[in-house]
Design an enzyme around this catalytic site. Structure first.
Site, PDB file in Angstrom:
ATOM      1  N   GLY A   1       0.826  -1.191   0.000  1.00  0.00           N
ATOM      2  CA  GLY A   1       0.000   0.000   0.000  1.00  0.00           C
ATOM      3  C   GLY A   1       0.863   1.246   0.000  1.00  0.00           C
TER       4      GLY A   1
ATOM      5  N   GLY B   1       0.689  -5.239   0.754  1.00  0.00           N
ATOM      6  CA  GLY B   1      -0.510  -5.283  -0.077  1.00  0.00           C
ATOM      7  C   GLY B   1      -0.309  -5.994  -1.395  1.00  0.00           C
TER       8      GLY B   1
ATOM      9  N   GLU C   1       5.812  -5.367   7.741  1.00  0.00           N
ATOM     10  CA  GLU C   1       5.099  -4.334   8.495  1.00  0.00           C
ATOM     11  C   GLU C   1       5.708  -4.002   9.851  1.00  0.00           C
ATOM     12  OE1 GLU C   1       2.428  -5.605   5.309  1.00  0.00           O
ATOM     13  OE2 GLU C   1       3.674  -6.686   6.740  1.00  0.00           O
TER      14      GLU C   1
ATOM     15  N   ASP D   1      -1.200  -7.454   7.266  1.00  0.00           N
ATOM     16  CA  ASP D   1      -2.641  -7.376   7.026  1.00  0.00           C
ATOM     17  C   ASP D   1      -2.940  -7.994   5.675  1.00  0.00           C
ATOM     18  OD1 ASP D   1      -1.545  -5.289   5.506  1.00  0.00           O
ATOM     19  OD2 ASP D   1      -3.291  -3.993   5.777  1.00  0.00           O
TER      20      ASP D   1
END
Length: 359
Positions: A74, A122, A145, A153
């Site tokens: 992301g 992502g 992350e 995630d």
């Protein structure tokens, strides 16, 4: 590109095209290693939903523009700006992105992902939930992350919790980049194809089934370093306590274990403990349930200090010197961790997707 009357106007950041019976999604931000924006995930979700009902499209392919990778994750600079300015776009981005991840995981047609070059965060979400996942000798994938004070995630906690032994725990806590061979071992990919063969494979997918097309180009993967390190990884990461994991890594023979310990101790202590708890709690959950759990933790990370500080240190100021709060694993209590998993009430992620989303 393409000529799809069913597609809404696309941005230059993501391109859609049909060649033969193949629908192609090309992430088109090569200077940013195709990092995902809200506009991109929204457009991809809409196009995949349309193609699911289009008899002219038999297979879908996702690939990245440029030569650096499929997707670096992301757009965390946009998330940082959102935290600074308080625009509230990050929750909206995650809501659409997680709906996209869920759709990909149950897509009614073969979904082929070219996981070439960098495939992080992502980028894993738009590839590793697919049905035909291709890695190459250039693949560098992972969920990094904890380096920026966040947690895996896009369903990454579920994917890594399903990896052999404790290899997924190791990958998640260290945030290390993994090779294509390691991605195959972790269960994030299915086939190894040399990067030079990807254009020909894409052309073959225009008319052939994925099984037939991939069969023409697949090769035996190199050995996985993670698989070879399985013994000490399983022994150290079997603990459910982050401090104990670090102690076991320090006591293990070999430099790789010591490097893993040092890597974990350099991450956000809060993010490390949240990631470990997320991996343990996600076992037995469905992907929508896992995404809902990740959403809870993610929103709490937006409210805490480490996520913002981690992005600042890594990609804004680039001093690589984050000041974590708390600064040590010992200072992060069980009660601190528990608060991140508390229900969100009206803000809970709702993945009751439309029937046309085929989920």
């Amino acid at each position: 590109m393409g000529g799809f009357p069913e597609a809404k106007p696309q941005t230059a950041d993501v391109l859609f095209e049909r060649r033969g019976h193949l629908g192609i999604v090309t992430l088109n931000r090569p200077k940013a290693v195709n990092a995902l924006t809200l506009g991109m995930v929204t457009a991809i979700l809409e196009q995949l939903t349309a193609w699911a009902d289009d008899d002219a499209v038999a297979t879908v392919l996702v690939q990245g523009a440029g030569d650096r990778g499929l997707c670096a994750g992301g757009d965390i600079v946009a998330i940082y700006r959102d935290m600074v300015e308080g625009t509230g776009q990050a929750p909206e981005f995650w809501t659409i992105e997680y709906r996209l991840n869920a759709l990909i995981s149950r897509y009614p047609k073969p979904y082929v992902a070219f996981m070439d070059g960098l495939v992080l965060g992502g980028g894993v979400g738009i590839s590793a939930h697919g049905s035909v996942r291709i890695v190459t000798e250039r693949t560098r994938t992972g969920m990094p992350e904890t380096t920026i004070g966040f947690v895996p995630d896009v369903g990454g906690t579920l994917l890594l919790a399903r990896s052999p032994g404790e290899s997924g725990t190791h990958a998640a806590l260290t945030g290390a980049h993994q090779s294509g061979a390691d991605a195959l071992f972790l269960g994030l990919a299915d086939h190894f194809v040399p990067s030079g063969s990807l254009p020909a494979l894409a052309e073959a997918l225009e008319s052939a089934t994925p099984d037939a097309a991939v069969g023409r180009f697949v090769q035996e993967s190199p050995a996985s370093a993670l698989a070879e390190q399985r013994e000490w990884i399983d022994a150290a990461y079997a603990a459910d306590d982050a401090e104990e994991i670090v102690r076991r890594l320090r006591a293990a023979a070999g430099g790789a274990a010591a490097e893993a310990a040092a890597s974990i101790e350099a991450k956000s202590p809060t993010a490390v403990k949240l990631t470990l708890a997320s991996l343990r709690r996600v076992r037995g959950l469905s992907l929508p349930e896992a995404l809902a759990q990740e959403y809870r933790v993610g929103l709490r990370c937006l409210e805490g200090p480490d996520f913002r500080e981690g992005i600042r240190a890594q990609v804004v100021d680039k001093d690589r010197n984050p000041h974590w709060k708390p600064a040590s694993l010992a200072e992060v209590t069980a009660a601190d961790v528990e608060r991140y998993f508390a229900p969100l009430g009206e803000r809970e992620l709702k993945l009751q997707l439309k029937e046309s989303d085929h989920v």
